[in-house]
Structure formats: structure tokens, C-alpha cells
Design a protein around this motif. Sequence first.
Motif, PDB file in Angstrom:
ATOM      1  N   LYS A 113       0.712  -1.278   0.081  1.00 62.74           N
ATOM      2  CA  LYS A 113      -0.013  -0.050  -0.148  1.00 62.74           C
ATOM      3  C   LYS A 113       0.845   1.119  -0.029  1.00 62.74           C
ATOM      4  N   LYS A 115       3.418   2.243   2.006  1.00 65.16           N
ATOM      5  CA  LYS A 115       3.379   2.907   3.210  1.00 65.16           C
ATOM      6  C   LYS A 115       4.427   1.966   4.115  1.00 65.16           C
ATOM      7  N   GLU A 122       5.653   8.063   9.617  1.00 67.54           N
ATOM      8  CA  GLU A 122       5.207   7.142   8.458  1.00 67.54           C
ATOM      9  C   GLU A 122       5.233   7.989   7.078  1.00 67.54           C
ATOM     10  N   TYR A 123       5.854   7.131   6.241  1.00 65.76           N
ATOM     11  CA  TYR A 123       6.015   7.526   4.973  1.00 65.76           C
ATOM     12  C   TYR A 123       5.249   7.096   4.060  1.00 65.76           C
ATOM     13  N   THR A 124       4.707   7.832   2.926  1.00 67.72           N
ATOM     14  CA  THR A 124       3.698   7.282   1.986  1.00 67.72           C
ATOM     15  C   THR A 124       4.381   7.628   0.494  1.00 67.72           C
ATOM     16  N   HIS A 133       3.338  -0.214  -3.873  1.00 64.29           N
ATOM     17  CA  HIS A 133       4.366   0.460  -4.646  1.00 64.29           C
ATOM     18  C   HIS A 133       5.472  -0.644  -5.073  1.00 64.29           C
ATOM     19  N   GLY A 168       9.031   9.595  -2.307  1.00 68.35           N
ATOM     20  CA  GLY A 168       8.700   9.679  -0.857  1.00 68.35           C
ATOM     21  C   GLY A 168       9.392   9.124   0.055  1.00 68.35           C
TER      22      GLY A 168
END
Length: 384
Positions: A113, A115, A122-124, A133, A168
Motif C-alpha cells: 500500500k 506505506k 510514516e512515509y507514503t 508501491h 517519498g
Amino acid sequence: MKSRNLFIALVLATLAVACNQKPAEQLICGSLKEADFKATIAGKETGLYELKNGELTMAVTNYGGRIVSLLVPGKNGEMADVVLGFPSIDAYLNAKEVFHGALIGRVGNRIAKGKFTLNDVEYTLPINNDPNHLHGGPEGFHNVVWDVKAVNDTSIVLSYLSKDGEMGYPGNVTVEVTYTLTPENEVKMAYKATTDKSTPVNLTNHAFFNLKGEANGTINDHLLTINADKFTAVDSTLIPFGENVPVEGTPFDFREAKAIGADLALQSENEQLQNGLGYDHNFALNKTADGEMSWAATVVEPASGRKMEIFTKEPGIQFYGGNFMDGADTGKYGKTFDFRESFALETQHFPDSPNQPAFPSIILNPGETYSTASIYRFSVADTQ
């Protein structure tokens, strides 16, 4: 006097014609034109570089750090181009399959997802393999122009600065990758990276192989051996359940050489083959020590005798059997890339590692140096 003047006139005319003729364009790996790989992408220049050593000839472009072509002999000395590729930068830019031959990063394979949490943040990341991803995102290392730090007849050193926040990911990461052709008919890939902020790093190369030659038919008759007692079971989106499971008694048992297609008929009843639409799974390699260079896999094409052995310092290898190839792309010899006519064996850490506490960590911290290497060795097998 007249005959002398006529002779001089003929010589001058010949020289004039010769001076007006353009020199024949040098071909790389027998078919590729350097001019077709000269472009400017995001302000950086691309090119094509030929390496030779032993019996191998390889072409590399700094667009995505891609292996474009790899010429390898068979049992009668006949050469075949065993890596799928395209004839120009434009063809790479317009290809449906975007990872052909490329360097992959910052993180190879999938992150669930898009993340992950690191040091309570938290990194997106961008989603490019819905819902996940994949391979560093749409502008990952495969889609940038690398700097050519050094090049000679047998090796090329590529470098890239991945800036803080790119796709990101945290931290400014400096990456260096060296491709070397050894006298032992090996393609050695050495990777290094440093960072100024903790970040996940998992680098690999995504060459698609067919040991018969590019687009020369099925790879399901290739004989594959993988040095792994376990593989990584995944859900329908190819994200791990969190553990590696035994290969014994499953279609994933390649501990003894068998044809890649031997068990594909079991796809209708095997959930893991269904989830991957065939083979698209990580194998946990048998290791006696973390980070040791050891044998990972062997592939033999019976008709030509071409043999590829893979050695790596990495704990895993992703085996992909060309399940998503559909003829939409046409390669450098004018042939389409069709279903299960190529395979990838990507040396790596395990999928979704930032979200899988049981898996080996891929976090690189400031002051540390990421360093790994893999070797693809070519020879001729005794197929009698």
C-alpha cells in the motif's frame, strides 16, 4: 602530359568523393546504433556503452543503468543475445514494460500500500502496482539518467544522487553501481550506497533473460535450479504473509533442476501460482553466513547448452516467469515480447521488508555503507 593531368584529376576526384562520404556508423553488439541512444532527459545526456571480456559482449545505457544487450556463446560457438532490450532510448521511453534491464531502487520489489513507518514517522510512497508501491515507484532508479563515473573496455561505473523526498523516501542517498565483465565470462554487479538519513535500500537489476536469445520462443523448457529450501508465500497482490514456507511438495521446489514449465499445469489448484499468475515469488536462499557470496541459482537451455549460474551476497532471489508479457512490446530484433518467453532472477532482500519484522532489515543508516554484489556466470553445459 595529358595522361598525367588526367591521372591527377582522377585522384583528386576520388579524394573528393572519399572526403564527402560519411564514415560507417559503428554498431554496438552487432546491431545497436550509438546515435539512437543519444538523448537529453531531464537535462542529462544519455548514451550507449559497449563492454567486452572473455567471450561476452554487453551494451549498457546510462538511462536507467540498463543492460540493453548481452551476447553469449552456445555449445557450437553460436552467439545469442540473451537479454531482452530495445533499439533506442525512444523505444524504452514508450515501452509498456518499464523495467527492462534496469537498475532498481531505492527499494526493489513491493511495499504494501505504499506505506512504511521508520523511527516513528510514516512515509507514503506512490502506488504504481495497484494497490502497492513497486521497484522504487514510477520515477525510481529505472527511470533516471545515471552519471557515468568511469568506463573502460570491461567495466562501467554509474552513480546517482537520490535526493531527500524522492518518490517519498527519506534521506539523500548516493548510489554507485559497477558492471564488470570478467575473463571468466561473468557479469559482475557491485552496488554501494550511503545516506544522510535512515532509509530503506534494496538494489537489484531487472534483466529479462531468454538463453535461446531475445524473443526466440518459450523459456518453459529451460532447466532451473534454485538453492532455496523456502520461498515467500504472498497474497493476491503479491505482498508476503510474513513468513517463508518450505518448497518441499510444492511447484516451488527447484532444489533439483527441472523445466520451468514442469508444474505450471498445477496453477488451477495451487493458490500461490494463482496469486503470481505463475511464478513471481521470492526464494529465501540457503546461506551459511549473512552476506556471504554464494551460489543462488542455475539455468540451462538444453538445445544451445547455454548455462547461467547466479551467485549473490543477497539473502533472496525473485523468480519471475514472464507471466505479464503480452506481445505489446517489440524488441531490438523486431520481434514481440510474448507470454512466458523471458524470465527474471533478481537478487534481493525480501519483498515488503520495511513492514515485515521477521525479514532481514533493509534500513541503511547514516555512517553506514550499503554494499552488495551479484555475479551472473555464463558457460556451456554438458547436455549429452
